[in-house]
Scaffold this motif. Sequence first.
Motif, PDB file in Angstrom:
ATOM      1  N   GLY A 113      47.882 -23.229  29.625  1.00 25.54           N
ATOM      2  CA  GLY A 113      48.958 -24.213  29.483  1.00 25.54           C
ATOM      3  C   GLY A 113      48.842 -25.335  30.500  1.00 25.54           C
ATOM      4  N   ASP A 114      47.870 -25.238  31.401  1.00 21.51           N
ATOM      5  CA  ASP A 114      47.728 -26.233  32.459  1.00 21.51           C
ATOM      6  C   ASP A 114      46.494 -27.101  32.171  1.00 21.51           C
ATOM      7  OD1 ASP A 114      47.107 -27.592  34.815  1.00 21.51           O
ATOM      8  OD2 ASP A 114      47.966 -26.014  36.079  1.00 21.51           O
ATOM      9  N   PRO A 115      46.687 -28.426  32.049  1.00 16.89           N
ATOM     10  CA  PRO A 115      45.540 -29.281  31.708  1.00 16.89           C
ATOM     11  C   PRO A 115      44.396 -29.219  32.717  1.00 16.89           C
ATOM     12  CG  PRO A 115      47.527 -30.594  32.137  1.00 16.89           C
ATOM     13  CD  PRO A 115      47.941 -29.169  32.129  1.00 16.89           C
ATOM     14  N   GLY A 120      44.691 -28.670  23.281  1.00 17.97           N
ATOM     15  CA  GLY A 120      45.552 -29.107  24.381  1.00 17.97           C
ATOM     16  C   GLY A 120      45.307 -28.285  25.621  1.00 17.97           C
ATOM     17  N   PRO A 121      46.163 -28.329  26.601  1.00 24.07           N
ATOM     18  CA  PRO A 121      47.284 -29.267  26.688  1.00 24.07           C
ATOM     19  C   PRO A 121      46.821 -30.659  27.117  1.00 24.07           C
ATOM     20  CG  PRO A 121      47.228 -27.810  28.586  1.00 24.07           C
ATOM     21  CD  PRO A 121      46.119 -27.367  27.691  1.00 24.07           C
ATOM     22  N   ILE A 122      47.520 -31.647  26.640  1.00 24.29           N
ATOM     23  CA  ILE A 122      47.206 -33.060  26.888  1.00 24.29           C
ATOM     24  C   ILE A 122      45.733 -33.332  26.588  1.00 24.29           C
ATOM     25  CG2 ILE A 122      47.691 -35.029  28.387  1.00 24.29           C
ATOM     26  CD1 ILE A 122      49.327 -33.252  30.168  1.00 24.29           C
ATOM     27  N   SER A 123      45.253 -32.835  25.486  1.00 21.59           N
ATOM     28  CA  SER A 123      43.884 -33.065  25.009  1.00 21.59           C
ATOM     29  C   SER A 123      42.810 -32.560  25.967  1.00 21.59           C
ATOM     30  CB  SER A 123      43.643 -34.560  24.733  1.00 21.59           C
ATOM     31  OG  SER A 123      44.612 -35.047  23.856  1.00 21.59           O
ATOM     32  N   GLU A 168      40.183 -30.770  23.973  1.00 18.80           N
ATOM     33  CA  GLU A 168      39.911 -31.349  22.654  1.00 18.80           C
ATOM     34  C   GLU A 168      38.479 -31.888  22.603  1.00 18.80           C
ATOM     35  OE1 GLU A 168      42.977 -33.402  19.820  1.00 18.80           O
ATOM     36  OE2 GLU A 168      42.132 -34.874  21.187  1.00 18.80           O
TER      37      GLU A 168
END
Lengths: 276, 444
Positions: free
Chosen positions: A135-137, A223-226, A229
């Motif tokens: 959950g941590d970028p 994610g998170p925040i791509s 990706e």
Amino acid sequence: MLPALVLLLLVSVYPILYALERSLYYTDYLELGPFAGFANYTEFFEFEGGWTSLVNSLVYCGGSLALALPFGMVLALVLNRPLPMRTAIRTILILPWIVSQTIVALLWGWILNPDFGPVPHAIDGLTGIRLAIYGDPDWAMSGVIIANVWHSYALALVMMLAALQAIPQELFEAARVDGAGRWHTFWRITLPMVSPTLLVTTIVLTLHYFNMVTLIWVITGGGPISATETLSVRVFNEAFVQQNLGLASAIGVIVAGLNVVFSLAYIRLLRQDHTA
Amino acid sequence: MKCFRNAVTGALSALALLVAAVVAGPAAADTTLRYWTFLDPTSSSPRSEAQRQMIKAFEGANPGVKVSIEVVHWSKIVPMLITAVGAGNAPDIALIHSSRMTMAIDAGAVIPLDKYAATLSDKDKADFLLPFDQFLEKGHLYSLPIEHRVESVLMYREDILAKAGFKEPPKTWEQLVEVGKKITTPDRWAFVWPLSRKDSAANVKILQTLYWSKGGRFFDDNGRAAVNSKVGIEIAEKLKALALEHKVMPATAIGVEEGRTMMKSGAAAMYVDGTQVFTSIAAGAGIGRNLASAPLPSLDETSKAPLAIVAGQTLAVSSNSKHPDAAWKFIAHMTSSEAQALSGKVGGNLPIRASAYDDPWFKTEEARELVAWRDYIKAGARANETHELSDYMNDSLALAYEQILAGRVQVKAALDQAAERFNRRVDQQKRRDAASGKAGSASN
């Protein structure tokens, strides 16, 4: 000969040409819209976070290779020595490779879940720090790389083990007679002898990692925040979630192009190695 | 000789019968409806069990028709249906979430059901819990709901709140913070709202009811993004404060499935989701009757109480259907009062027929939540605003919320970015539509 050629054209060439054509058009679901030229390509890098996806792909691929290859090599060296229950150990070590990517993703997603996963729970108990890796970028990419390496190191292990077993024992005996130490033996004999296999494994794993969608998609969805990706995840998302086939095809062509470049570079290295 | 003649006659008769059977084609009894659903018939979940019993009843009432179930993940049904229609092998019927119908219609993946709807009597139409007009898309009926759900409820653990001295769930945002601070522990979050891009950002659209409560909207009249309005910023600031200032909500990206698991495992005490998962969450160890639900808290005293967002799975007939008449029969059965009562009793689904609630079971304590949700709908409900690029809006807004909750970007900048990302795609779509002579994008 002709049927094989037709099959090759249908299975390999046609999909590539199909994607190439789609990438030059705006699309309406499955239908071609107006001609877009290279707009899908330029818009991807200009507005759609294309550079981030490219960097993520390289980090994911490079990070996974940097861990899976040495890990596979070390285990292969260990398993190449006489060990009690060697066959059973080999079987156990190869097991992760046969587990589907979805299962691996669910497994690691659960193990590292900050709220009910055993690892963060144990770390929290020991240090008071609540780890939320996926959950941590800043940590998510490391987390998916770890899951990927756990899943795929076995391929490197099997390939390396096969290569190690093909090295003539006389070479090691001669080195021992000449007084070569373990490190010298590894550096001067083992590594050069397995390097063609190492390169082939690198090519196979690079293509595998670069095209990987399922594992990343199930764990983080990109994610998170791509942060996770990759280009392949973008292809999947654009094609099958957002229904933007034109953009998805353009990214797919970029992925295919990069795969070709990497493969050619490795093959060139392989040839140099053979001619050296 | 006579024996031989009899044998030949018998063989010829058998052959004639065989030929007649082949020439006549498959009898009505051989109709097989291919049905795409996300509910696995082999699962023991209440909703799967309800589906199994409803289909069994349909097959019993229609001996000529069999239903062949094909399981597809809920987030993939529309994309896969569009692809399958293009390939010419789509199923007869698909279970499609109401918010995704616009996309399926726009892609031509489903057919209008107007000729079948014309056979419904006024009394029949009046028996739906929602006005029949609300099922129409651009004046046509493309699908009928198989269940209603209030997509915007606050599920909460009565036992945890009671232990902290709260007899009622929070009704305002201020109360939410107050309750949250008292019940958050190192092992449990007080409040979870999955706002990440995971699981198709499915619960992001619930934010719409908060926008409406302050007069805001997701889309403007031209189908462009309005999520970065003053109202949108206010909502995002409040959620950000829950995560980063009050620390009662996770700041990390949480997916819908993960949120549900957290609630089931006791790692969360209050959770925003739809009524359709209430039964499944209540089945978590030690939860049962401790789980209750309420409307979402109001943002402040100047805002209206958030309306119930009514949505749900709907049944639509694909453009490739070989048996549209039989498919309509299936839809008519699944949406009948009897089937709906069964769906409520066994599956915990909210029936779409008013008469279904006449079943005595709905007077029992077990049906308490279902009846409460029905009343919530009656008090004031509306469907989500949809757009043919709804999924892209949800994705863009989820990306913004991932940044906001992680404290990486200022709220306004993140929402502006989301609006810009969405509008760029709308412009691209418009250029494409203009060039191909197609009508512009739709929103309702």
